[in-house]
Scaffold this active site. Structure first.
Site, short mmCIF file in Angstrom:
data_model
loop_
_atom_site.label_atom_id
_atom_site.label_comp_id
_atom_site.label_asym_id
_atom_site.label_seq_id
_atom_site.Cartn_x
_atom_site.Cartn_y
_atom_site.Cartn_z
N VAL A 183 -8.53 4.13 13.17
CA VAL A 183 -8.74 3.08 14.17
C VAL A 183 -8.14 3.48 15.52
O VAL A 183 -8.71 3.20 16.58
CB VAL A 183 -8.12 1.75 13.68
N SER A 184 -7.00 4.17 15.50
CA SER A 184 -6.33 4.55 16.75
C SER A 184 -7.11 5.60 17.52
O SER A 184 -6.85 5.83 18.71
CB SER A 184 -4.92 5.07 16.46
N ASP A 230 0.82 -1.21 0.00
CA ASP A 230 0.00 0.00 0.00
C ASP A 230 0.86 1.26 0.00
O ASP A 230 0.48 2.27 -0.59
CB ASP A 230 -0.93 0.00 1.22
#
Length: 243
Positions: free
Chosen positions: A154-155, A43
């Protein structure tokens, strides 16, 4: 007829040269027409290609999943270049469109983030959207695409949003007060005003410094070739388990 360009991680140069010889492919560059771009790497390699070559949005991207993080890979398992190209030539694939964000001249596939230029102090901000405005203090602010919520967001304990949703997500890094919760918005434009100079990053790369920023839904979408199904939740769970 399918024509191919290649963008690769430096340590995969030998593989890239073999692909170019066998399939008459060229190095990725703007000003040269091609139907597909092969990403040899992960990615991070894809994001670097987007940063350096905006014309990548004019082609279908084939991500071979040869990196450490391969959320945007074209197949569920890494695929040899010969097999991928053969399937492309046979039209044995489908295309998934992925949203982007634009801010300050850069294009982000995942997120645009804002942080205080002076480390160790909170960022005072006001966010203005078509739905209204909100102000507060936090270590940082993140504006994300739906599929980008499986990454940095997400964090912040933000939501993971289906990549097909027509929304942007605004989340906060270590907010000073509990009322600052992640926002899922239908706005096409998000303005971020800060009290003192802040640094803007696009997919982890610095994109400018200032006190007022505008993030807009990207006019261009990444067209990703997919062999089989693009199982979003499986990919999300795979990424979360690797953290």
């Amino acid at each position: 007829m399918s024509t191919f360009a290649v963008f690769y991680r430096p340590d995969l140069g030998e593989l890239a040269e073999a692909v170019k010889r066998e399939f008459n492919a060229v190095d990725l560059s703007c000003g040269v027409g091609f139907s597909h771009v092969l990403i040899l790497g992960g990615d991070g390699t894809l994001l670097e290609a987007i940063r350096r070559f905006p014309c990548i949005f004019d082609s279908v991207v084939v991500h071979l999943g040869l990196g450490r993080v391969n959320f945007y890979r074209s197949a569920e398992v890494p695929m040899p270049p010969r097999e991928a190209i053969t399937r492309i030539i046979s039209n044995d694939y489908k295309v998934v469109d992925l949203a982007t964000l634009e801010a300050g001249g850069c294009t982000a596939l995942n997120e645009v983030s804002f942080f205080r230029r002076e480390h160790g102090r909170l960022l005072s901000f006001k966010i203005l959207t078509e739905e209204g405005e909100i102000a507060g203090r936090a270590d940082g602010v993140i504006v994300s695409t739906p599929h980008g919520t499986s990454g940095y967001v997400v964090s912040t304990y933000g939501p993971i949003v289906d990549y097909r949703a027509d929304v942007v997500v605004v989340s906060f890094v270590a907010p000073f007060t509990l009322f600052l919760r992640p926002l899922v918005l239908s706005s096409r434009r998000v303005e971020v005003e800060v009290g003192e100079e802040a640094v803007m990053t696009c997919d982890g790369r610095e994109g400018g410094v200032g006190r007022r920023f505008v993030v807009e839904r990207g006019k261009r979408r990444l067209r990703l070739a997919v062999f089989g199904e693009f199982n979003f939740l499986n990919r999300v769970m795979e990424r979360l388990r690797s953290l």
